[in-house]
Design an enzyme around this catalytic site. Structure first.
Site, short mmCIF file in Angstrom:
data_model
loop_
_atom_site.label_atom_id
_atom_site.label_comp_id
_atom_site.label_asym_id
_atom_site.label_seq_id
_atom_site.Cartn_x
_atom_site.Cartn_y
_atom_site.Cartn_z
N ARG A 1 0.85 -1.20 0.00
CA ARG A 1 0.00 0.00 0.00
C ARG A 1 0.89 1.25 0.00
NH1 ARG A 1 -3.12 -3.43 -0.29
NH2 ARG A 1 -4.63 -4.41 1.04
N GLY A 2 0.39 2.31 -0.60
CA GLY A 2 1.12 3.57 -0.61
C GLY A 2 1.95 3.78 -1.85
N CYS A 3 1.86 2.87 -2.79
CA CYS A 3 2.60 2.99 -4.06
C CYS A 3 1.62 3.39 -5.16
CB CYS A 3 3.28 1.68 -4.43
SG CYS A 3 4.52 1.15 -3.24
N ALA A 4 2.04 4.29 -6.03
CA ALA A 4 1.18 4.70 -7.14
C ALA A 4 0.99 3.55 -8.12
CB ALA A 4 1.78 5.90 -7.85
N SER A 5 2.04 2.75 -8.30
CA SER A 5 1.98 1.59 -9.19
C SER A 5 1.53 0.37 -8.40
CB SER A 5 3.37 1.30 -9.77
OG SER A 5 3.87 2.42 -10.44
#
Length: 143
Positions: A50-54
């Site tokens: 979680r917390g990744c754009a990809s």
């Protein structure tokens, strides 16, 4: 195996050989080719970071050695992020939970000089991956 500090210094040295951040980013993308893709069955919700754009998946494995080491594998739908995963695997995979927890993610980020190269969104994603690795190490210590 080199220590975590030696590995970080080695990567920083590799970046220092490249004249600008455009070439350094190309090098990180090149590192992505070293990653084995995860099996479709490993691309499950509990492995998502979680917390990744990809889209990013991280799988950890404990190996009963003395002391116990953690091994990580990861994948992403973005080439740059796959390269970041390859860097993190080089730094953290095969280490004891205590070694992993001794690392300050901000210090790694600073030592590698990534602040100038990554957008805030990419930086947050990298920190999310490092946080996940450290949570896995904390869980291994607690068991």
């Amino acid at each position: 195996m080199a220590s975590i500090d030696e590995t970080i210094d080695e990567i920083a040295g590799e970046f220092a050989l490249l004249p600008d951040w455009e070439e350094r980013i190309s090098y990180v993308i090149e590192l992505s080719r070293e990653l084995e893709p995860l099996a479709d069955s490993e691309r499950r919700e509990e492995n998502r970071v979680r917390g990744c754009a990809s889209q990013v998946w991280l799988v950890s494995e404990r190996r009963p050695q003395s002391p116990e080491n953690l091994y990580f594998r990861g994948d992403s739908d973005a080439h740059l992020v796959r390269g970041e995963i390859a860097m993190l695997m080089r730094i953290f995979s095969g280490r004891t939970p205590s070694e992993i927890l001794s690392v300050d993610p901000r210090a790694v980020f600073d030592r590698l000089g990534l602040k100038e190269a990554l957008t805030a969104q990419r930086s947050n994603g990298l920190f999310s991956m490092m946080s996940r690795i450290q949570r896995e190490a904390q869980a291994a210590l607690g068991s």
